[in-house]
Design a protein around this motif. Structure first.
Motif, short mmCIF file in Angstrom:
data_model
loop_
_atom_site.label_atom_id
_atom_site.label_comp_id
_atom_site.label_asym_id
_atom_site.label_seq_id
_atom_site.Cartn_x
_atom_site.Cartn_y
_atom_site.Cartn_z
N ASP A 41 0.49 -1.15 -0.27
CA ASP A 41 -0.13 -0.19 0.36
C ASP A 41 1.00 1.34 0.29
O ASP A 41 0.95 2.71 -0.78
CB ASP A 41 -0.83 -0.21 1.21
CG ASP A 41 -1.97 0.83 0.80
OD1 ASP A 41 -2.77 0.57 0.04
OD2 ASP A 41 -2.49 0.90 1.72
N ASN A 42 1.99 1.40 1.01
CA ASN A 42 2.87 2.25 0.75
C ASN A 42 3.77 3.09 -0.32
O ASN A 42 3.50 3.68 -1.09
CB ASN A 42 3.98 2.55 1.61
CG ASN A 42 3.65 2.44 3.26
OD1 ASN A 42 3.35 2.98 3.54
ND2 ASN A 42 4.20 1.38 4.48
N TYR A 43 3.51 1.64 -1.14
CA TYR A 43 4.91 1.74 -2.80
C TYR A 43 3.88 2.17 -3.79
O TYR A 43 3.55 2.99 -4.38
CB TYR A 43 4.71 0.28 -3.02
CG TYR A 43 6.05 0.91 -2.41
CD1 TYR A 43 6.93 0.56 -2.51
CD2 TYR A 43 5.84 -1.22 -1.34
CE1 TYR A 43 9.02 0.00 -2.16
CE2 TYR A 43 6.73 -0.30 -0.53
CZ TYR A 43 8.08 -0.58 -0.95
OH TYR A 43 9.66 -1.17 -0.25
N ARG A 44 1.86 1.25 -3.09
CA ARG A 44 1.02 2.08 -4.40
C ARG A 44 0.80 3.29 -4.26
O ARG A 44 0.81 4.36 -5.24
CB ARG A 44 -0.51 1.02 -4.17
CG ARG A 44 -1.18 0.83 -5.67
CD ARG A 44 -2.42 1.08 -4.76
NE ARG A 44 -3.00 1.46 -3.43
CZ ARG A 44 -3.43 2.24 -3.41
NH1 ARG A 44 -3.73 3.05 -4.12
NH2 ARG A 44 -3.95 2.65 -1.90
N SER A 45 0.08 4.03 -2.98
CA SER A 45 -0.28 5.24 -2.71
C SER A 45 1.28 6.03 -3.38
O SER A 45 0.90 7.33 -3.44
CB SER A 45 -0.15 5.56 -1.48
OG SER A 45 0.35 5.21 -0.70
N MET A 46 2.26 5.89 -3.24
CA MET A 46 3.47 7.00 -3.18
C MET A 46 3.32 6.85 -4.64
O MET A 46 3.59 8.37 -5.42
CB MET A 46 4.62 6.07 -2.50
CG MET A 46 6.00 6.91 -2.88
SD MET A 46 7.53 6.67 -2.09
CE MET A 46 7.01 6.54 -0.30
N PHE A 47 3.17 6.05 -5.61
CA PHE A 47 3.16 6.30 -6.88
C PHE A 47 1.88 6.75 -7.85
O PHE A 47 2.31 7.29 -8.75
CB PHE A 47 3.98 4.52 -7.60
CG PHE A 47 5.00 4.06 -7.68
CD1 PHE A 47 6.62 4.71 -8.78
CD2 PHE A 47 5.58 3.79 -6.61
CE1 PHE A 47 7.55 4.23 -8.35
CE2 PHE A 47 6.68 2.52 -6.41
CZ PHE A 47 7.99 3.55 -7.70
N MET A 48 1.09 6.21 -7.01
CA MET A 48 -0.67 6.69 -7.69
C MET A 48 -0.90 7.97 -7.23
O MET A 48 -1.76 8.38 -7.89
CB MET A 48 -1.61 5.69 -7.27
CG MET A 48 -1.25 4.04 -7.73
SD MET A 48 -0.50 3.52 -9.56
CE MET A 48 -1.99 3.30 -10.94
N GLU A 49 -0.84 7.99 -5.88
CA GLU A 49 -1.46 9.58 -5.29
C GLU A 49 -0.20 10.45 -4.64
O GLU A 49 -1.15 12.07 -3.89
CB GLU A 49 -2.63 8.88 -4.02
CG GLU A 49 -3.67 8.12 -3.93
CD GLU A 49 -4.18 6.55 -3.12
OE1 GLU A 49 -3.30 7.24 -2.22
OE2 GLU A 49 -4.62 5.85 -3.48
N ASP A 50 1.01 10.48 -4.78
CA ASP A 50 1.34 11.62 -3.89
C ASP A 50 2.46 12.08 -4.91
O ASP A 50 3.46 11.91 -5.18
CB ASP A 50 2.37 10.76 -2.83
CG ASP A 50 2.94 11.43 -1.84
OD1 ASP A 50 2.94 13.36 -2.30
OD2 ASP A 50 4.07 11.22 -1.46
#
Lengths: 319, 270
Positions: free
Chosen positions: A69-78
């Motif tokens: 999840d950390n990686y996902r939100s970093m790449f997608m939402e941040d």
């Protein structure tokens, strides 16, 4: 082991066995500080940070497994992730070539200087001696708008100097220049590389009428290959780790124009105390740096091999 | 003609490298009146040496200095001992896995500090070392890859016959390391000591992350605090900057020969 087979008296066997055991253990005793350090300060932290990156991990309180999840939100939402990474890439793309080319040119000048070369060498190396806060402080008023050295110089030629650190278009350039001031270390490495090239090569080339530019292209650059690769890789690593200068000089501003990727990691960890998210960021950086280093090594494999044939560097293989 | 161009370029570039130092020093000794004069005063009319004492007394710089010295001295001792031990181990013994371990050691140099920064903070936090000087000292007792590499290159140049002769006389491996190799690689040890001293003295991120109380601060943190608190107090910032630069510069001049030769030695052989 075969010593014991033809050993005479019993005492002698015991003594030799002990000596043997000691000999097997001794090297590990000597290198044990590094082995322990590697486990506790490198391998342990690496595994730890990889684990953390899969967790929602505040400094105090509950930690929960969140998978990727950390990686996902970093790449997608941040958006800050992409912006800070882009700033770091821009910085590296300018800093790395300048660092190597300018160090190389300075090293060439020094290599050909016969008089007072020690003095000039020292002058160029000096800023590297006082890295960190002092260096940044010095630059903070070179760039100062009102009483800065730089704008004073510009005023001498009739230019009204800009606000270097306050202008989003200039702050990154200012940081690059301040970083380049510390190129003395790279310059020294390249200078020693130049000094190690056999003079006979140039003499032979000159006798055969090879022009200077061709000597540079076909002797100097290939012979300096391994050193150039080394400085290339270390420059990339230090470009991506760029933090202290920006932290002190601009604090990431103005308008986030010098918000480096390392600062993004730092803020997530020590400002927002989101250790898992920060750890994920640091692994993204690790993978990028490692990939870039490997690409450089691959890409350079051809000419480094060539160098290896000319001058063997493995003379110390048998110790 | 070519030489003239060469030296003109060298002198011009030297000026670029020296000017910031000159400017900082002059800023530190100027009077407040001359500080803000425009065009700037390049050579002050009076030298205000008292600026240094005034700046020093504006914060507990005495405490910062003693913290810095504790960190630098203790960690340098640790670095010299541990790195030389490990270098000797890699240079003078054959043992299973040696080459693989050495490659691993070299590979650790490529790991960005950022990757280790967060877990190290957590690790030291669990050990209760946060807000003590230990995180800045203890790791130095576990050898640094670059220094091990450098010292190993030097030890390799010492003939094996010396070791064998000592062994015949009944010396054990530790005697050989302590009484023969350490004195022989003294130049390299000076080099390692100097480099480590400079790194530890100039370190900013380590103290910033691991220390909280002002009473634990090192000089670099003190100076950076100055910047935040008294942004307008340019003279004091310059004065502390000059003071902060002096030990590394002095050390550099003393160890210069080793630094230049050392760079030659290690890179040519490496």
């Amino acid at each position: 082991m075969d010593m014991a087979a033809h050993a005479g008296p019993k005492v002698e066997v015991v003594r030799r066995k002990r000596a043997n055991a000691g000999r097997h253990l001794a090297p590990f005793l000597f290198i044990s500080p590094w082995i322990l350090g590697f486990l506790f300060f490198t391998l342990g932290p690496l595994c730890f940070s990889l684990t953390m990156s899969f967790f929602d991990w505040p400094v105090v309180g509950e930690r929960t497994f969140v998978g990727l999840d950390n990686y996902r939100s970093m790449f997608m939402e941040d958006p800050q992730f992409r912006e800070s990474l882009w700033i770091t890439v821009k910085f590296a793309a300018i800093y790395v070539p300048f660092n190597i080319v300018m160090s190389f040119l300075l090293a060439l000048l020094l290599h050909h200087a016969t008089f007072a070369s020690g003095f000039f060498r020292t002058v160029f190396y000096l800023p590297s001696v006082i890295s960190g806060v002092a260096l940044v402080t010095i630059w903070s008023w070179i760039y100062s708008r009102e009483y800065g050295l730089l704008n004073f110089m510009l005023s001498l030629v009739g230019i009204d100097g800009p606000n270097w650190l306050g202008d989003p278009n200039l702050a990154l350039v200012a940081i690059i220049v301040a970083s380049l001031w510390g190129l003395g270390g790279t310059m020294l490495i390249l200078l020693t590389g130049l000094k190690a090239i056999p003079k006979e090569l140039y003499e032979a080339a000159t006798v055969s009428g090879v022009p200077g530019w061709a000597q540079m292209l076909f002797i100097t650059l290939p012979m300096l290959g391994p050193m150039l690769i080394f400085t290339f890789i270390t420059s990339i690593i230090s470009a991506f780790q760029q933090l202290t200068i920006a932290l002190l000089l601009t604090k990431g501003g103005p308008l986030g124009s010098t918000y480096f990727f390392a600062m993004y990691i730092y803020d997530n960890a020590f400002k927002y105390f989101d250790m898992g998210y920060a750890a994920a960021g640091s692994w993204v950086m690790f993978v990028i740096v490692l990939t870039l280093s490997l690409v450089v090594m691959r890409w350079s494999a051809a000419w480094v091999y060539y160098e290896g044939e000319v001058r063997p560097v493995d003379g110390d293989r048998d110790a | 003609m070519r030489k003239t161009v060469l030296y003109a370029a060298l002198i011009l570039l030297s000026a670029l490298f020296i000017a910031p130092f000159y400017w900082t020093f002059m800023t530190a000794v100027k009077s407040t009146a001359e500080l803000y004069r425009f065009p700037p005063v390049l050579w002050p009319s009076a030298w205000h040496w008292e600026n240094f004492a005034a700046a020093w007394n504006k914060q507990p710089f005495g405490t910062y200095l003693s913290n810095s010295l504790i960190v630098v001295v203790l960690s340098t001792i640790g670095q010299l001992l541990s790195s030389s031990l490990v270098a000797f181990g890699f240079a003078r013994f054959r043992f299973p896995g040696r080459d693989a371990l050495f490659v691993l050691l070299l590979a650790t140099m490529m790991i960005p500090w950022d990757v280790k920064m967060i877990p190290l903070y957590m690790e030291f936090n669990m050990l209760g070392w946060i807000n003590t000087l230990k995180p800045l000292i203890v790791p130095a007792y576990f050898a640094d890859a670059f220094f091990v590499f450098l010292l190993r290159q030097y030890i390799m140049t010492i003939p094996m016959e010396i070791d064998e002769a000592a062994r015949m006389d009944g010396a054990n491996s530790f005697d050989i390391y302590w009484r023969i190799h350490l004195p022989l690689v003294l130049p390299a040890l000076v080099l390692v000591g100097t480099f480590h001293f400079m790194n530890a003295w100039n370190d900013y991120l380590g103290p910033l992350i691991f220390l909280n109380d002002q009473s634990k601060y090192t000089l670099t943190l003190g100076l950076s605090m100055f910047k935040g608190l008294h942004e307008i107090d340019v003279t004091s910032i310059a004065a502390i900057t000059v003071i902060l630069c002096l030990p590394p510069l002095a050390l550099f001049f003393l160890a210069q020969r080793y630094i230049m030769d050392g760079a030659v030695g290690s890179s040519v052989k490496g």
